[in-house]
Write a protein that holds these residues in place. Sequence first.
Motif, mmCIF file in Angstrom:
data_model
loop_
_atom_site.group_PDB
_atom_site.id
_atom_site.type_symbol
_atom_site.label_atom_id
_atom_site.label_comp_id
_atom_site.label_asym_id
_atom_site.label_seq_id
_atom_site.Cartn_x
_atom_site.Cartn_y
_atom_site.Cartn_z
ATOM 1 N N GLN A 290 -1.698 -4.814 2.538
ATOM 2 C CA GLN A 290 -1.562 -3.432 2.070
ATOM 3 C C GLN A 290 -1.483 -2.507 3.273
ATOM 4 N N SER A 291 -0.566 -1.553 3.215
ATOM 5 C CA SER A 291 -0.413 -0.585 4.299
ATOM 6 C C SER A 291 -0.530 0.823 3.750
ATOM 7 N N VAL A 292 -0.885 1.727 4.634
ATOM 8 C CA VAL A 292 -1.054 3.127 4.272
ATOM 9 C C VAL A 292 0.085 3.938 4.874
ATOM 10 N N ILE A 293 0.665 4.810 4.071
ATOM 11 C CA ILE A 293 1.698 5.724 4.551
ATOM 12 C C ILE A 293 1.150 7.149 4.417
ATOM 13 N N ALA A 294 1.176 7.878 5.496
ATOM 14 C CA ALA A 294 0.704 9.268 5.492
ATOM 15 C C ALA A 294 1.860 10.195 5.838
#
Length: 300
Positions: A290-294
Amino acid sequence: LRARRQGRKPFPLEPVGQRRQSWAIGSLRARSVSQRLSVNANPIACNLRESRQMITKGEFIAEFGSPKDNNNVNSTDADNYRGRVPDELIEYWIKHGTGYYADRNYWTCLPQVFDEYFRVLLAKSNIIRADEFAAIGYSCMGSVDLWHRSGRHFTYDLATASLIDWTSMNRTAAIPYDIEDLANMADVTIEQATNAFLEGRKSPESVWNILYSMASDNFYQNIFDEEYSLLIPQLESKYGKLRSGEIFLRNREIFLNTPNAYVKITIDKATKQVPEEIIYTKYIETQAGQSVIAERIHTN
């Protein structure tokens, strides 16, 4: 707990998003594994199943009752929000009004409390629209729970100007590192537990799960200052108990997390302070997990 076992001092105050993430992961595990596995009479497995069900309106009210210091909501005002929030929440407003839980640490509200603020905040956004959101409650420290028309759960933190899509986190969560333990507790194979978890990621959001977690006193007993002392009692000693429409708002320019970093302020005044930009965070699934995009959303 992990810090204590390792002989370390726990970090004084996790950002609101991290605290919610920990809670959400626990909730997700519950929905994904416990509800979908056939457990036997093993007391541990049964306890896992029974304690982690999706919360209904009746269960929420049975546990917490009506909000205290409640403001009555007439049916005409409540009906204005049909289509923006679940009908059950409208029925709850009409019967129980809005008010506080958890000793004034969480307040339910009508969307109108924050509607104008989000209209200004998201006026120039090409990503999300303010009319898609409805505020349903806020914490004593300015974390606002938002229900999206599509049935998604977001939060907005007034102190950090951060908007987080928690449903995207649930839907893309990586398989838990302790999936084998969960499988053993439910007396099923790892494959069955994994499939149940992946199926559970599709579970719809529930306003009652959101309100249940935030109305719990336990949620607010894990917020500490720099010396690992409970922070909220210090804020109440310094500023007094919160009344309706008030929060403790942290000054982002003060690094140390002490009572002096906060002010007691009304929601009305806090929402007059429109930041130059907000950070919109969402989660995606990748090969690594899982990756986070900001993304930055400018407000002017």
